[in-house]
Write a protein that holds these residues in place. Structure first.
Motif, PDB file in Angstrom:
ATOM      1  N   GLU A 190       0.827  -1.221   0.000  1.00  0.00           N
ATOM      2  CA  GLU A 190       0.000   0.000   0.000  1.00  0.00           C
ATOM      3  C   GLU A 190       0.856   1.263   0.000  1.00  0.00           C
ATOM      4  O   GLU A 190       0.558   2.214  -0.738  1.00  0.00           O
ATOM      5  N   THR A 191       1.902   1.275   0.791  1.00  0.00           N
ATOM      6  CA  THR A 191       2.807   2.422   0.815  1.00  0.00           C
ATOM      7  C   THR A 191       3.447   2.618  -0.550  1.00  0.00           C
ATOM      8  O   THR A 191       3.580   3.753  -1.028  1.00  0.00           O
ATOM      9  N   THR A 192       3.811   1.517  -1.174  1.00  0.00           N
ATOM     10  CA  THR A 192       4.465   1.576  -2.482  1.00  0.00           C
ATOM     11  C   THR A 192       3.505   2.077  -3.548  1.00  0.00           C
ATOM     12  O   THR A 192       3.873   2.917  -4.376  1.00  0.00           O
ATOM     13  N   ILE A 193       2.284   1.601  -3.533  1.00  0.00           N
ATOM     14  CA  ILE A 193       1.284   2.068  -4.501  1.00  0.00           C
ATOM     15  C   ILE A 193       1.084   3.575  -4.362  1.00  0.00           C
ATOM     16  O   ILE A 193       1.059   4.303  -5.355  1.00  0.00           O
ATOM     17  N   ALA A 194       0.977   4.047  -3.133  1.00  0.00           N
ATOM     18  CA  ALA A 194       0.781   5.486  -2.903  1.00  0.00           C
ATOM     19  C   ALA A 194       1.967   6.286  -3.439  1.00  0.00           C
ATOM     20  O   ALA A 194       1.788   7.328  -4.092  1.00  0.00           O
ATOM     21  N   LYS A 195       3.174   5.791  -3.196  1.00  0.00           N
ATOM     22  CA  LYS A 195       4.379   6.492  -3.661  1.00  0.00           C
ATOM     23  C   LYS A 195       4.456   6.498  -5.178  1.00  0.00           C
ATOM     24  O   LYS A 195       4.820   7.508  -5.792  1.00  0.00           O
ATOM     25  N   ILE A 196       4.099   5.395  -5.790  1.00  0.00           N
ATOM     26  CA  ILE A 196       4.122   5.310  -7.263  1.00  0.00           C
ATOM     27  C   ILE A 196       3.120   6.285  -7.863  1.00  0.00           C
ATOM     28  O   ILE A 196       3.429   6.998  -8.825  1.00  0.00           O
ATOM     29  N   LYS A 197       1.931   6.332  -7.319  1.00  0.00           N
ATOM     30  CA  LYS A 197       0.907   7.252  -7.834  1.00  0.00           C
ATOM     31  C   LYS A 197       1.346   8.704  -7.670  1.00  0.00           C
ATOM     32  O   LYS A 197       1.136   9.530  -8.566  1.00  0.00           O
ATOM     33  N   GLU A 198       1.961   9.004  -6.536  1.00  0.00           N
ATOM     34  CA  GLU A 198       2.468  10.361  -6.288  1.00  0.00           C
ATOM     35  C   GLU A 198       3.528  10.733  -7.323  1.00  0.00           C
ATOM     36  O   GLU A 198       3.502  11.817  -7.904  1.00  0.00           O
ATOM     37  N   ARG A 199       4.466   9.827  -7.553  1.00  0.00           N
ATOM     38  CA  ARG A 199       5.540  10.105  -8.516  1.00  0.00           C
ATOM     39  C   ARG A 199       5.007  10.199  -9.935  1.00  0.00           C
ATOM     40  O   ARG A 199       5.473  11.007 -10.742  1.00  0.00           O
ATOM     41  N   ARG A 200       4.036   9.363 -10.262  1.00  0.00           N
ATOM     42  CA  ARG A 200       3.490   9.325 -11.626  1.00  0.00           C
ATOM     43  C   ARG A 200       2.898  10.681 -12.022  1.00  0.00           C
ATOM     44  O   ARG A 200       2.957  11.079 -13.187  1.00  0.00           O
ATOM     45  N   GLN A 201       2.361  11.402 -11.056  1.00  0.00           N
ATOM     46  CA  GLN A 201       1.748  12.702 -11.341  1.00  0.00           C
ATOM     47  C   GLN A 201       2.759  13.748 -11.786  1.00  0.00           C
ATOM     48  O   GLN A 201       2.403  14.690 -12.497  1.00  0.00           O
ATOM     49  N   VAL A 202       4.010  13.596 -11.395  1.00  0.00           N
ATOM     50  CA  VAL A 202       5.017  14.611 -11.714  1.00  0.00           C
ATOM     51  C   VAL A 202       6.107  14.113 -12.657  1.00  0.00           C
ATOM     52  O   VAL A 202       6.934  14.916 -13.108  1.00  0.00           O
ATOM     53  N   GLU A 203       6.119  12.836 -12.962  1.00  0.00           N
ATOM     54  CA  GLU A 203       7.197  12.265 -13.771  1.00  0.00           C
ATOM     55  C   GLU A 203       7.097  12.726 -15.215  1.00  0.00           C
ATOM     56  O   GLU A 203       6.034  12.686 -15.823  1.00  0.00           O
ATOM     57  N   ASP A 204       8.238  13.144 -15.778  1.00  0.00           N
ATOM     58  CA  ASP A 204       8.242  13.627 -17.158  1.00  0.00           C
ATOM     59  C   ASP A 204       9.142  12.807 -18.085  1.00  0.00           C
ATOM     60  O   ASP A 204       9.231  13.089 -19.272  1.00  0.00           O
ATOM     61  N   THR A 205       9.797  11.784 -17.552  1.00  0.00           N
ATOM     62  CA  THR A 205      10.659  10.940 -18.371  1.00  0.00           C
ATOM     63  C   THR A 205       9.905   9.681 -18.772  1.00  0.00           C
ATOM     64  O   THR A 205       9.387   8.965 -17.908  1.00  0.00           O
ATOM     65  N   GLU A 206       9.865   9.420 -20.066  1.00  0.00           N
ATOM     66  CA  GLU A 206       9.071   8.304 -20.585  1.00  0.00           C
ATOM     67  C   GLU A 206       9.494   6.958 -20.002  1.00  0.00           C
ATOM     68  O   GLU A 206       8.651   6.129 -19.664  1.00  0.00           O
ATOM     69  N   ALA A 207      10.784   6.710 -19.890  1.00  0.00           N
ATOM     70  CA  ALA A 207      11.257   5.427 -19.360  1.00  0.00           C
ATOM     71  C   ALA A 207      10.773   5.206 -17.929  1.00  0.00           C
ATOM     72  O   ALA A 207      10.367   4.099 -17.564  1.00  0.00           O
ATOM     73  N   VAL A 208      10.786   6.258 -17.136  1.00  0.00           N
ATOM     74  CA  VAL A 208      10.346   6.135 -15.748  1.00  0.00           C
ATOM     75  C   VAL A 208       8.832   5.996 -15.693  1.00  0.00           C
ATOM     76  O   VAL A 208       8.308   5.184 -14.921  1.00  0.00           O
ATOM     77  N   ARG A 209       8.122   6.759 -16.507  1.00  0.00           N
ATOM     78  CA  ARG A 209       6.660   6.627 -16.539  1.00  0.00           C
ATOM     79  C   ARG A 209       6.265   5.195 -16.884  1.00  0.00           C
ATOM     80  O   ARG A 209       5.362   4.619 -16.280  1.00  0.00           O
ATOM     81  N   CYS A 210       6.946   4.616 -17.846  1.00  0.00           N
ATOM     82  CA  CYS A 210       6.667   3.242 -18.244  1.00  0.00           C
ATOM     83  C   CYS A 210       6.936   2.277 -17.082  1.00  0.00           C
ATOM     84  O   CYS A 210       6.112   1.404 -16.792  1.00  0.00           O
ATOM     85  N   ALA A 211       8.068   2.447 -16.410  1.00  0.00           N
ATOM     86  CA  ALA A 211       8.400   1.578 -15.276  1.00  0.00           C
ATOM     87  C   ALA A 211       7.391   1.752 -14.138  1.00  0.00           C
ATOM     88  O   ALA A 211       6.988   0.770 -13.495  1.00  0.00           O
ATOM     89  N   LEU A 212       6.967   2.975 -13.888  1.00  0.00           N
ATOM     90  CA  LEU A 212       5.934   3.232 -12.878  1.00  0.00           C
ATOM     91  C   LEU A 212       4.637   2.518 -13.235  1.00  0.00           C
ATOM     92  O   LEU A 212       4.012   1.863 -12.392  1.00  0.00           O
ATOM     93  N   ASP A 213       4.234   2.646 -14.493  1.00  0.00           N
ATOM     94  CA  ASP A 213       2.975   2.037 -14.937  1.00  0.00           C
ATOM     95  C   ASP A 213       3.017   0.515 -14.862  1.00  0.00           C
ATOM     96  O   ASP A 213       2.046  -0.115 -14.436  1.00  0.00           O
ATOM     97  N   VAL A 214       4.149  -0.053 -15.257  1.00  0.00           N
ATOM     98  CA  VAL A 214       4.281  -1.514 -15.214  1.00  0.00           C
ATOM     99  C   VAL A 214       4.229  -2.009 -13.768  1.00  0.00           C
ATOM    100  O   VAL A 214       3.508  -2.961 -13.450  1.00  0.00           O
TER     101      VAL A 214
END
Length: 128
Positions: A89-113
């Protein structure tokens, strides 16, 4: 990079052999204390986690917000490799938080996966 990969391999070898785990942990903790490269520190943290030092998990989570995209990717891959249900749960929250501000495609893809795996019930390994 070699130091980071070597640390992870060292931890897996120590687990496989089962001998002197305390010595392996001490060695990795000292290595982490002296390490100045963030990427290597992330892999050292993952290695410690593999050896049962679950207190190193917050450092992996912090890696998601690194200033360097390669470190963000490394942190996400390390998290996926070691994640336990207790941190889900902590990890999901952190991923969602980062996804909102991430601008690098490789990281966005890794976050989404990783988020997809977490929602499907995957990425809950015991670390090897």
């Amino acid at each position: 990079m070699v130091h980071g990969y070597a640390a992870r391999s060292f931890a897996k070898s120590a687990l496989f052999c089962g001998d002197n785990l305390n010595e392996a942990v001490s060695f990795l903790e000292e290595s982490l204390r002296l390490e100045t490269d963030e990427w290597v520190a992330l892999l050292l943290s993952q290695a410690l986690y593999l050896l049962g030092r679950h207190g190193s998990y917050p450092r992996l989570l912090l890696g998601i917000d690194s200033g360097e995209y390669r470190n963000r990717c490394a942190a996400l891959h390390a998290i996926e490799a070691v994640l336990r249900p207790q941190e889900k749960e902590t990890t999901i929250a952190k991923i969602k938080e980062r996804r909102q501000v991430e601008d690098t495609e490789a990281v966005r893809c890794a976050l989404d996966v990783l988020l997809s795996h977490l929602k499907e019930g995957g990425a809950e390994t015991t670390a090897i």
